[in-house]
Design a protein around this motif. Structure first.
Motif, short mmCIF file in Angstrom:
data_model
loop_
_atom_site.label_atom_id
_atom_site.label_comp_id
_atom_site.label_asym_id
_atom_site.label_seq_id
_atom_site.Cartn_x
_atom_site.Cartn_y
_atom_site.Cartn_z
N HIS A 281 39.72 86.65 123.05
CA HIS A 281 40.78 86.52 124.04
C HIS A 281 40.41 87.13 125.39
CE1 HIS A 281 41.92 90.67 122.91
NE2 HIS A 281 42.49 90.71 124.10
N GLY A 282 39.54 88.13 125.38
CA GLY A 282 39.15 88.73 126.64
C GLY A 282 38.38 87.78 127.53
N PHE A 283 37.71 86.80 126.93
CA PHE A 283 36.98 85.79 127.70
C PHE A 283 37.92 84.73 128.25
CE2 PHE A 283 33.99 87.80 124.96
CZ PHE A 283 32.76 87.76 125.60
N ILE A 284 39.00 84.46 127.52
CA ILE A 284 39.93 83.39 127.88
C ILE A 284 41.01 83.88 128.85
CG2 ILE A 284 41.57 81.72 126.94
CD1 ILE A 284 38.66 81.30 126.07
N MET A 285 41.40 85.13 128.72
CA MET A 285 42.56 85.64 129.43
C MET A 285 42.52 85.47 130.95
SD MET A 285 45.45 86.77 128.60
CE MET A 285 45.04 87.15 126.89
N PRO A 286 41.42 85.86 131.63
CA PRO A 286 41.43 85.72 133.09
C PRO A 286 41.66 84.29 133.55
CG PRO A 286 39.63 87.14 132.37
CD PRO A 286 40.20 86.51 131.14
N ALA A 287 40.97 83.34 132.91
CA ALA A 287 41.14 81.94 133.32
C ALA A 287 42.55 81.45 133.03
CB ALA A 287 40.12 81.06 132.58
N ALA A 288 43.11 81.85 131.88
CA ALA A 288 44.46 81.42 131.52
C ALA A 288 45.49 81.97 132.52
CB ALA A 288 44.80 81.87 130.10
N VAL A 289 45.33 83.21 132.90
CA VAL A 289 46.28 83.83 133.83
C VAL A 289 46.12 83.25 135.23
CG1 VAL A 289 46.88 85.99 135.00
CG2 VAL A 289 46.54 85.96 132.52
N ILE A 290 44.89 83.07 135.68
CA ILE A 290 44.67 82.49 137.01
C ILE A 290 45.25 81.08 137.09
CG2 ILE A 290 42.89 81.65 138.59
CD1 ILE A 290 41.15 84.01 137.70
N GLY A 291 44.98 80.28 136.05
CA GLY A 291 45.54 78.93 136.02
C GLY A 291 47.05 78.94 135.99
N GLY A 292 47.63 79.87 135.22
CA GLY A 292 49.08 79.96 135.15
C GLY A 292 49.70 80.35 136.48
N LEU A 293 49.07 81.26 137.20
CA LEU A 293 49.60 81.69 138.49
C LEU A 293 49.54 80.57 139.52
CD1 LEU A 293 48.13 85.31 138.72
CD2 LEU A 293 50.53 84.68 138.49
N LYS A 294 48.57 79.69 139.39
CA LYS A 294 48.48 78.56 140.32
C LYS A 294 49.53 77.50 140.01
CE LYS A 294 43.58 79.00 141.53
NZ LYS A 294 42.24 78.36 141.50
N LEU A 295 49.78 77.28 138.72
CA LEU A 295 50.72 76.24 138.32
C LEU A 295 52.17 76.71 138.39
CD1 LEU A 295 48.81 74.78 135.24
CD2 LEU A 295 49.03 73.75 137.51
N ALA A 296 52.41 77.95 138.03
CA ALA A 296 53.79 78.48 138.02
C ALA A 296 53.74 79.92 138.52
CB ALA A 296 54.38 78.41 136.62
N PRO A 297 53.63 80.11 139.84
CA PRO A 297 53.31 81.42 140.43
C PRO A 297 54.21 82.58 140.01
CG PRO A 297 53.21 79.69 142.08
CD PRO A 297 53.80 79.07 140.86
N HIS A 298 55.49 82.32 139.76
CA HIS A 298 56.40 83.42 139.48
C HIS A 298 56.98 83.39 138.07
CE1 HIS A 298 56.12 84.44 143.69
NE2 HIS A 298 56.49 83.21 144.03
N SER A 299 56.49 82.50 137.25
CA SER A 299 56.99 82.41 135.86
C SER A 299 56.13 83.28 134.96
CB SER A 299 56.97 80.95 135.39
OG SER A 299 57.76 80.14 136.22
N TYR A 300 56.28 84.59 135.13
CA TYR A 300 55.35 85.52 134.48
C TYR A 300 55.48 85.51 132.95
CZ TYR A 300 54.92 87.19 139.27
OH TYR A 300 54.72 87.27 140.63
#
Length: 348
Positions: A281-300
């Motif tokens: 998960h440590g390898f996946i997490m940064p990309a997943a979070v970055i992608g999420g912030l771009k698609l839904a910036p405030h839906s934490y």
């Protein structure tokens, strides 16, 4: 136990998703609940490990076979833990060397990498904390110490729980005498004793497999309240370890209910894949979070949930495509026979 392994992995991933979101947004109190409560997944893992190891070594070998049985036990533990951990550690080495890393801008020391591969606690040049290169792998240092202690106890033919308690207590006390040493700072924590809780509840489960139904439900309810509703500021062993043990024992006793067995059975793959999920998960997490912030910036909350789901899928793929076949091949070649012929039925 498969259900709880799945839950434990998801809790750890949720905590790290919250940490990643905090770092990316600069909001220190973001998703504070999961940041503060997700770490209990580690405590649940440790208790489960103690329980499973106690049950898997419950047959006492004949004196002539004790050393061979201990070696076989430890070899199987290595097969279970080391290959995947090395795969992800060396993968991170390759990423750092090929793509570069701000955290390791000054370079990646060889001794630090070697220490990470050997489960030897060292100070990370990236964070200054006592963490291996794959940071979630810090728990494996405790696991390997526990396996080594248990293997030694089996080889000597000594009572498992009593002797392991004595040895781990001695390690803890020695660590308190040398508080500045890196090894002491790492192993001198009460989380070390959570394996003993798992061993203790294994004995309770073996002796009282059918307690009153209300007792199992009560244990789970108290544990859930202590872990996720109101957590007083206590030492980790008391505040997290003991409630985690209550949760594990309560869930083990609840297996008598058909609906519990059926629900847990549907999560078998997620439980089997929990180790791969934990490492990957440590390898996946940064990309997943970055992608999420771009698609839904405030839906934490949504981003955190999505990151957990993506990491879980990645863990399942890692398990099915790599961990499972690799473990099967290594066990077939090096795992030895499943039963020591002269082992008796008496508990160790």
């Amino acid at each position: 136990m498969q259900f709880l392994r799945c839950v434990a992995a998801a809790l750890v991933v949720a905590q790290h998703a919250a940490i990643e979101l905090r770092a990316r947004t600069g909001t220190p109190d973001l998703l504070s609940y999961w940041h503060d409560h997700g770490g209990v997944g580690v405590d649940i893992f440790f208790v489960i490990s103690g329980l499973v190891m106690y049950l898997s070594t419950r047959r006492k070998p004949a004196p002539a076979d004790a050393t061979a049985t201990a070696a076989l036990f430890f070899r199987r533990r290595l097969i279970r833990i080391v290959p995947m951990y090395w795969f992800y550690t060396l993968s991170k080495v390759a990423i750092v060397l090929v793509l570069g890393s701000k955290a390791f801008a000054a370079g990646l020391p060889f001794l630090y990498v070697l220490g990470s591969l050997c489960f030897y606690p060292m100070v990370s040049p990236a964070s200054g904390d006592i963490l291996p290169l794959v940071e979630s792998g810090w728990t494996l240092g405790f696991e390997m110490l526990f396996y080594a202690v248990l293997a030694t106890v089996i080889a000597l033919g000594l009572p498992r729980l009593k002797t392991a308690t004595l040895v781990l207590a001695l390690i803890y006390l020695v660590a308190q005498l040398f508080p500045d040493a890196v090894l002491s700072q790492f192993f001198g924590r009460t989380v070390l004793f959570e394996f003993l809780l798992g061993m203790g509840i294994a004995r309770l489960w073996m002796q009282y497999k059918q307690p009153p139904a209300w007792l199992a439900v009560l244990l789970v309810a108290i544990a859930m309240a202590a872990l996720f509703v109101h957590r007083p500021p206590l030492d980790r062993f008391v505040g997290l370890g003991i409630p985690s043990a209550m949760l594990v024992l309560g869930m083990a006793w609840m297996e008598r209910f058909a609906w519990v067995r059926a629900a847990a059975g549907r999560l078998t793959l997620l439980g089997d894949a929990s180790y791969s999920t934990y490492l990957a998960h440590g390898f996946i997490m940064p990309a997943a979070v970055i992608g999420g912030l771009k698609l839904a910036p405030h839906s934490y909350g949504f981003i955190c949930l999505t990151a957990v789901m993506v990491a879980t899928v990645a863990g399942c793929l890692s398990y099915l495509l790599l961990e499972k076949p690799l473990t099967r091949v290594l066990n077939a070649r090096f795992g030895g026979s499943k039963v020591v012929a002269s082992a008796s039925t008496a508990p160790v």
